[in-house]
Write a protein that holds these residues in place. Structure first.
Motif, PDB file in Angstrom:
ATOM      1  N   GLN A  79     -36.532  10.144 -24.581  1.00  0.00           N
ATOM      2  CA  GLN A  79     -37.765  10.384 -23.839  1.00  0.00           C
ATOM      3  C   GLN A  79     -38.428   9.063 -23.449  1.00  0.00           C
ATOM      4  OE1 GLN A  79     -38.582  13.104 -22.565  1.00  0.00           O
ATOM      5  NE2 GLN A  79     -40.796  13.300 -22.321  1.00  0.00           N
ATOM      6  N   THR A  83     -39.083   8.358 -19.497  1.00  0.00           N
ATOM      7  CA  THR A  83     -40.461   8.124 -19.038  1.00  0.00           C
ATOM      8  C   THR A  83     -40.636   6.665 -18.632  1.00  0.00           C
ATOM      9  OG1 THR A  83     -41.196   7.768 -21.326  1.00  0.00           O
ATOM     10  CG2 THR A  83     -41.443   9.991 -20.425  1.00  0.00           C
ATOM     11  N   VAL A 106     -39.550  16.476 -19.917  1.00  0.00           N
ATOM     12  CA  VAL A 106     -39.634  15.652 -18.710  1.00  0.00           C
ATOM     13  C   VAL A 106     -40.504  16.350 -17.665  1.00  0.00           C
ATOM     14  CG1 VAL A 106     -38.329  14.597 -16.827  1.00  0.00           C
ATOM     15  CG2 VAL A 106     -37.419  14.554 -19.157  1.00  0.00           C
TER      16      VAL A 106
END
Length: 372
Positions: A79, A83, A106
């Protein structure tokens, strides 16, 4: 090294040149500060401070980069990698295309953060239909999609994106670089969670980005250094050690998935069976042409949440867990995490158990928990 097979590449990836008395893979370097030259500071040394600089992390990046075919930067989690990619490339007024059927966090990040800072987000199913990419900054696809396992033609999508001036990033978590190499197919970036099959032992969190563009890698590196989203030295060492068995693990997982799919396909109490390696699966035509091997992840529907729970409870070799790609077979009822799936939808990740044992166990658990 390109002439070597997958097993050899995995065993050798990222290792330093051999020297008498040295280990094959050096142990983790635990350091925050390093000794600096009193006059020159860091000078020509690659190590100045632990956040941007760590030799253990660099060896892992070299290994993953060799497998993906690009320059790699690892992150603390998948993640953090994805990101970081989105916030590195996107600015207010930009447009990004994201999958409606990809990793749920997401989509949540896009809705809660990207749209709040003025980024226009378009959600499109993995298999389309896709809108015009004119004015789009970035297209992100996950293929095979998680958890639905649809597959998109990466080369065709890359050609369309580039024709309209957009970048294409591919989430390669489910496939791994042994299953497909998106950079070879025209993608600009690869992003993935190394927590899953890449490291495969269910004992660490990891993410990475890879690209052949020095400009993109420099931008991602700056973001990572600024935000500090780096993995620790021990996790990086564990990940590198685990890569050596990736080829072996994937081979057993894929074989197990094929056998389980054969079992499930013959049962009237199982519906919605999906696996891109099955010849009558909607994803098979693209997957068989694009992918070098099919992962050990499949999905199906047991009708309702209660039967899913009873099935997992009855099974001896299937654990309830929300990750996938590990040594142990796991089942995950994705609706409980926010995915737009039916209550009885199951994502099954086949582990490295003996195939006959796993098939027999799943069959017995299904028999014991048939629809009431």
């Amino acid at each position: 090294m390109n002439e070597w097979g997958d097993g050899t590449r995995c065993v050798r990836a990222g290792l330093p040149e051999p020297a008498p008395g040295d280990p094959f893979l050096p142990g983790p370097v635990f350091a925050a500060p390093y000794h600096l030259d009193p006059f020159e500071g860091q000078g020509t040394s690659p190590n100045g401070y632990g956040r941007p600089d760590n030799p253990t992390r660099r060896l892992l990046e070299a290994a993953v980069g060799e497998l993906e075919g690009g320059d790699c930067r690892v992150f603390s989690t998948g993640q953090a990698a994805i990101t970081g990619l989105l916030l590195t490339l996107l600015r207010p007024g930009d447009t990004v295309v994201l999958p409606t059927d990809g990793y749920f966090p997401v989509r949540a990040f896009a809705t809660n953060v990207l749209e709040a800072i003025g980024v226009r987000v378009l959600f499109v199913p993995t298999v389309g239909p896709y809108p015009s990419f004119e004015g789009v900054r970035l297209v992100l696809v996950e293929t095979p999609a998680n958890p639905g396992l649809d597959v998109v033609d990466v080369a065709a999508l890359a050609e369309r994106a580039h024709a309209d001036g957009a970048l294409l990033a591919v989430d390669n978590t489910t496939a791994t670089p042994l299953g497909q190499r998106p950079l070879d197919l025209g993608a600009d970036l690869v992003v993935a969670s190394g927590t899953k099959a890449l490291t495969g032992h269910s004992d660490l969190l990891l993410g990475y980005l890879a690209s052949r563009s020095a400009e993109l890698i420099d931008a991602v590196t700056t973001w990572r250094t600024t935000t500090g989203a780096v993995p620790g030295a021990f996790d990086a060492w564990l990940a590198h050690r685990s890569l050596a068995t990736l080829d072996l693990r994937l081979a057993r997982q894929s074989a197990n998935a094929a056998a389980v799919v054969d079992l499930l396909a013959g049962r009237s109490d199982v519906t919605g069976l999906r696996w891109p390696g099955r010849t009558d699966d909607p994803a098979y035509p693209v997957a068989s042409a694009q992918m070098r091997r099919i992962p050990g992840v499949l999905s199906f529907d047991l009708g309702d949440a209660d039967r899913v729970g009873r099935f997992v409870e009855a099974a001896r070799l299937v654990a309830a867990a929300t990750s996938f790609g590990g040594l142990h077979t796991t089942a995950d009822r994705r609706a409980q995490w926010g995915d737009d799936t039916a209550p009885g939808f199951v994502r099954l990740s086949c582990g490295a158990e003996d195939t006959a044992d796993l098939v027999a166990d799943i069959a017995a658990a299904l028999d014991a928990t048939g629809p009431v």
